[in-house]
Scaffold this motif. Structure first.
Motif, PDB file in Angstrom:
ATOM      1  N   SER A  78       0.829  -1.208   0.000  1.00  0.00           N
ATOM      2  CA  SER A  78       0.000   0.000   0.000  1.00  0.00           C
ATOM      3  C   SER A  78       0.859   1.252   0.000  1.00  0.00           C
ATOM      4  CB  SER A  78      -0.920   0.016   1.227  1.00  0.00           C
ATOM      5  OG  SER A  78      -1.779  -1.093   1.230  1.00  0.00           O
ATOM      6  N   ILE A  79       1.945   1.219   0.769  1.00  0.00           N
ATOM      7  CA  ILE A  79       2.838   2.383   0.858  1.00  0.00           C
ATOM      8  C   ILE A  79       3.517   2.630  -0.476  1.00  0.00           C
ATOM      9  CG2 ILE A  79       4.918   3.297   1.962  1.00  0.00           C
ATOM     10  CD1 ILE A  79       4.064   1.641   4.458  1.00  0.00           C
ATOM     11  N   ILE A  80       3.979   1.567  -1.127  1.00  0.00           N
ATOM     12  CA  ILE A  80       4.632   1.718  -2.435  1.00  0.00           C
ATOM     13  C   ILE A  80       3.647   2.298  -3.449  1.00  0.00           C
ATOM     14  CG2 ILE A  80       5.633   0.445  -4.377  1.00  0.00           C
ATOM     15  CD1 ILE A  80       6.895  -1.448  -2.337  1.00  0.00           C
ATOM     16  N   ALA A  81       2.391   1.846  -3.383  1.00  0.00           N
ATOM     17  CA  ALA A  81       1.361   2.386  -4.287  1.00  0.00           C
ATOM     18  C   ALA A  81       1.154   3.879  -4.044  1.00  0.00           C
ATOM     19  CB  ALA A  81       0.049   1.631  -4.087  1.00  0.00           C
ATOM     20  N   LEU A  82       1.151   4.287  -2.775  1.00  0.00           N
ATOM     21  CA  LEU A  82       1.010   5.709  -2.445  1.00  0.00           C
ATOM     22  C   LEU A  82       2.219   6.504  -2.936  1.00  0.00           C
ATOM     23  CD1 LEU A  82      -0.452   5.455   1.174  1.00  0.00           C
ATOM     24  CD2 LEU A  82      -1.652   6.241  -0.871  1.00  0.00           C
ATOM     25  N   TYR A  83       3.414   5.935  -2.768  1.00  0.00           N
ATOM     26  CA  TYR A  83       4.628   6.587  -3.271  1.00  0.00           C
ATOM     27  C   TYR A  83       4.518   6.825  -4.782  1.00  0.00           C
ATOM     28  CZ  TYR A  83       7.263   5.531   1.072  1.00  0.00           C
ATOM     29  OH  TYR A  83       7.728   5.463   2.360  1.00  0.00           O
ATOM     30  N   GLY A  84       4.123   5.795  -5.506  1.00  0.00           N
ATOM     31  CA  GLY A  84       4.034   5.887  -6.965  1.00  0.00           C
ATOM     32  C   GLY A  84       2.975   6.876  -7.412  1.00  0.00           C
ATOM     33  N   LEU A  85       1.810   6.847  -6.754  1.00  0.00           N
ATOM     34  CA  LEU A  85       0.723   7.757  -7.108  1.00  0.00           C
ATOM     35  C   LEU A  85       1.133   9.208  -6.881  1.00  0.00           C
ATOM     36  CD1 LEU A  85      -2.239   8.291  -7.895  1.00  0.00           C
ATOM     37  CD2 LEU A  85      -2.844   7.997  -5.470  1.00  0.00           C
ATOM     38  N   SER A  86       1.727   9.480  -5.736  1.00  0.00           N
ATOM     39  CA  SER A  86       2.145  10.846  -5.407  1.00  0.00           C
ATOM     40  C   SER A  86       3.196  11.360  -6.391  1.00  0.00           C
ATOM     41  CB  SER A  86       2.702  10.889  -3.981  1.00  0.00           C
ATOM     42  OG  SER A  86       3.218  12.166  -3.688  1.00  0.00           O
ATOM     43  N   THR A  87       4.155  10.518  -6.745  1.00  0.00           N
ATOM     44  CA  THR A  87       5.221  10.933  -7.664  1.00  0.00           C
ATOM     45  C   THR A  87       4.661  11.221  -9.055  1.00  0.00           C
ATOM     46  OG1 THR A  87       6.822   9.591  -6.434  1.00  0.00           O
ATOM     47  CG2 THR A  87       7.469  10.300  -8.634  1.00  0.00           C
ATOM     48  N   PHE A  88       3.731  10.356  -9.524  1.00  0.00           N
ATOM     49  CA  PHE A  88       3.110  10.594 -10.836  1.00  0.00           C
ATOM     50  C   PHE A  88       2.292  11.882 -10.832  1.00  0.00           C
ATOM     51  CE2 PHE A  88      -0.846  10.227 -13.328  1.00  0.00           C
ATOM     52  CZ  PHE A  88      -0.300  10.328 -14.600  1.00  0.00           C
ATOM     53  N   LEU A  89       1.473  12.081  -9.800  1.00  0.00           N
ATOM     54  CA  LEU A  89       0.649  13.283  -9.720  1.00  0.00           C
ATOM     55  C   LEU A  89       1.519  14.536  -9.628  1.00  0.00           C
ATOM     56  CD1 LEU A  89      -2.251  12.156  -7.339  1.00  0.00           C
ATOM     57  CD2 LEU A  89      -2.329  12.488  -9.825  1.00  0.00           C
ATOM     58  N   ALA A  90       2.681  14.423  -8.978  1.00  0.00           N
ATOM     59  CA  ALA A  90       3.597  15.561  -8.894  1.00  0.00           C
ATOM     60  C   ALA A  90       4.097  15.947 -10.282  1.00  0.00           C
ATOM     61  CB  ALA A  90       4.774  15.217  -7.983  1.00  0.00           C
ATOM     62  N   ILE A 293      12.808   5.851  -3.579  1.00  0.00           N
ATOM     63  CA  ILE A 293      11.869   5.868  -4.709  1.00  0.00           C
ATOM     64  C   ILE A 293      10.745   6.892  -4.590  1.00  0.00           C
ATOM     65  CG2 ILE A 293      12.308   3.412  -5.144  1.00  0.00           C
ATOM     66  CD1 ILE A 293       9.485   2.852  -3.987  1.00  0.00           C
ATOM     67  N   ASN A 294      10.506   7.462  -3.400  1.00  0.00           N
ATOM     68  CA  ASN A 294       9.409   8.418  -3.238  1.00  0.00           C
ATOM     69  C   ASN A 294       9.929   9.824  -3.528  1.00  0.00           C
ATOM     70  OD1 ASN A 294       6.888   9.512  -2.596  1.00  0.00           O
ATOM     71  ND2 ASN A 294       7.447   9.741  -0.437  1.00  0.00           N
ATOM     72  N   MET A 295       9.829  10.253  -4.769  1.00  0.00           N
ATOM     73  CA  MET A 295      10.503  11.473  -5.213  1.00  0.00           C
ATOM     74  C   MET A 295       9.558  12.428  -5.944  1.00  0.00           C
ATOM     75  SD  MET A 295      13.707  11.348  -4.306  1.00  0.00           S
ATOM     76  CE  MET A 295      14.751  10.129  -3.515  1.00  0.00           C
ATOM     77  N   ALA A 296       8.496  12.844  -5.268  1.00  0.00           N
ATOM     78  CA  ALA A 296       7.554  13.782  -5.881  1.00  0.00           C
ATOM     79  C   ALA A 296       8.237  15.099  -6.233  1.00  0.00           C
ATOM     80  CB  ALA A 296       6.382  14.036  -4.932  1.00  0.00           C
ATOM     81  N   GLY A 297       9.070  15.597  -5.325  1.00  0.00           N
ATOM     82  CA  GLY A 297       9.783  16.844  -5.585  1.00  0.00           C
ATOM     83  C   GLY A 297      10.710  16.733  -6.778  1.00  0.00           C
ATOM     84  N   ALA A 298      11.360  15.588  -6.919  1.00  0.00           N
ATOM     85  CA  ALA A 298      12.251  15.372  -8.059  1.00  0.00           C
ATOM     86  C   ALA A 298      11.463  15.351  -9.365  1.00  0.00           C
ATOM     87  CB  ALA A 298      13.011  14.059  -7.887  1.00  0.00           C
ATOM     88  N   ALA A 299      10.260  14.759  -9.350  1.00  0.00           N
ATOM     89  CA  ALA A 299       9.411  14.730 -10.543  1.00  0.00           C
ATOM     90  C   ALA A 299       9.028  16.147 -10.965  1.00  0.00           C
ATOM     91  CB  ALA A 299       8.163  13.895 -10.281  1.00  0.00           C
ATOM     92  N   VAL A 300       8.771  17.017  -9.987  1.00  0.00           N
ATOM     93  CA  VAL A 300       8.459  18.423 -10.277  1.00  0.00           C
ATOM     94  C   VAL A 300       9.659  19.104 -10.925  1.00  0.00           C
ATOM     95  CG1 VAL A 300       7.994  20.677  -9.231  1.00  0.00           C
ATOM     96  CG2 VAL A 300       6.725  18.666  -8.471  1.00  0.00           C
ATOM     97  N   THR A 301      10.820  18.929 -10.340  1.00  0.00           N
ATOM     98  CA  THR A 301      12.035  19.565 -10.865  1.00  0.00           C
ATOM     99  C   THR A 301      12.317  19.126 -12.294  1.00  0.00           C
ATOM    100  OG1 THR A 301      13.008  19.744  -8.657  1.00  0.00           O
ATOM    101  CG2 THR A 301      14.525  19.810 -10.520  1.00  0.00           C
TER     102      THR A 301
END
Length: 410
Positions: A78-90, A293-301
């Motif tokens: 579940s946590i990995i799914a949340l990590y992936g969703l947040s990074t994609f949405l970012a 792997i949880n890199m929402a900020g990196a996806a934004v950059t």
């Protein structure tokens, strides 16, 4: 003096850190030359965190896996799914923002001493090489993919070990956790040194020419931290998400902002999860995994700077191609290293999607390093604080589904 020390210890760590920040700013503005020695505290603090984090991760994960019983459930999926969703949405938010507020760059000389990955195949190749790295080498170099791999494998191998062996492993884990607590207690002094050094070394004048770019970048990150992530949390726990969101930003994001390293912030997140009363078997794995792997900020950059280059060069891009960029940014961001500036080296990979040459892409990387004083600090704060946020979210969501009551200790 003893009474003063006792009163200081009664003050919350967040307030202590704020005092350190204020003192660091005052010293940097008033007596920068006379107080140069203050910066050593920041260097020592980050060095101590980076030194203890690999050993902490290795023993905690190995201990958690070794005592895991067959049929015992954790929330890692579940946590990995949340990590992936947040990074994609970012990445998606960054793409939309870049279309709404297009930014141009003054491309000049770029960074010359860095080597970006040449393609997604190279990113995957590096990932596989890191997985099979020598465990001693992984610990020495802070290769968290390698550390996680060996810790998981050894943990599985030790599941059938004698209880005395597992107790010894637990004792080592507890001892290292105590060392981490001692290091974190020095955070106010360490962050004072980091703030002082950042202001004296970089100042804010270099950022004036890149104000609009910074506004788009930081605006996206704040939007994700204060709007997107709370929505994700609310959908899962069906309660007001902001007490949990703000607690994670306050207790993890502030420290990560100044250390500029997801890896160095692992001990801070471990302590936060402990204070939230989360399952150690889960967070001892999810936190170091999130730092990787949880890199929402990196996806934004990656998305914003790539599309800034696209706009600068006058390349016509339809929204469908930009949407592919958000997916590529999410995948690439997961390969960003957990150190300062790690996401910038993946910009050429995203630029290649639009046929932008590596020479121009490296100039964009150079721009990224110029604005990195704020960009990388905010990026790391978002990345690292959401590691703890989504670990807590998954556990609270599980409790909600099981009909159990839970409260957020904000």
């Amino acid at each position: 003096m003893k009474n003063l020390f006792q009163k200081w210890n009664q003050v919350s760590l967040v307030k202590q850190i704020l005092v350190g920040i204020i003192i660091g700013i005052i010293l940097a503005v008033t007596i920068p030359d006379a107080a140069k020695w203050v910066s050593i505290f920041g260097t020592l603090f980050v060095g101590a965190l980076k030194a203890v984090a690999p050993v902490l991760v290795f023993f905690l994960v190995m201990h958690a896996i070794s005592k895991h019983r067959s049929g015992q459930k954790t929330n890692i999926k579940s946590i990995i799914a949340l990590y992936g969703l947040s990074t994609f949405l970012a990445g998606l938010v960054a793409v939309v923002a870049s279309f709404l507020f297009p930014v141009g760059l003054s491309l000049g000389a770029g960074a010359e001493d860095v080597t970006p990955p040449g393609g997604i195949v190279e990113v995957l190749k590096t990932l596989l090489i890191n997985i099979v790295d020598n465990p001693i080498n992984a610990l020495l170099n802070g290769n968290y993919i390698g550390i996680l791999t060996w810790a998981i494998l050894l943990g599985i191998a030790l599941r059938n070990a004698a209880d005395t062996t597992k107790n010894t492993l637990a004792n080592f884990s507890d001892a290292i956790s105590q060392l981490v607590k001692w290091v974190i207690n020095l955070a106010p002094i360490g962050i004072m040194g980091l703030v002082f050094n950042a202001i004296v070394t970089n100042g804010l004048s270099a950022l004036l020419d890149y104000g609009k770019l910074l506004l788009v970048l930081l605006g996206c990150m704040f939007f994700i931290a204060l709007v997107v992530n709370p929505i994700i949390v609310f959908i899962n726990i069906r309660k007001n998400p902001y007490p949990l969101v703000l607690k994670c930003l306050r207790e993890s994001g502030i420290t990560a902002f100044f250390t500029r390293s997801s890896a160095a912030n692992i001990p801070v997140n471990m302590r936060l999860c402990e204070n939230l009363g989360l399952d150690e078997d889960t967070y001892s794995v999810s936190i170091p995994l999130g730092a990787t792997i949880n890199m929402a900020g990196a996806a934004v950059t990656i998305s914003v700077l790539t599309l800034a280059a696209v706009h600068t060069l006058g390349i016509e891009v339809d929204f469908g191609t930009a949407l592919i960029l958000s997916v590529l940014a999410a995948v690439s961001a997961a390969g960003a290293s957990g150190v300062a500036g790690g996401s910038l080296l993946l910009i050429p990979l995203a630029c290649s999607l639009f046929g932008i040459s590596n020479d121009i892409a490296m100039q964009v990387v150079g721009v990224g390093f110029i604005i990195g004083v704020l960009q990388d600090s905010c990026e790391t704060g978002l990345n690292s604080s959401s590691d703890a946020l989504f670990t807590a979210t998954a556990e609270y969501a599980k409790m909600r589904k099981e009909g159990k009551e839970f409260s957020i200790n904000a």
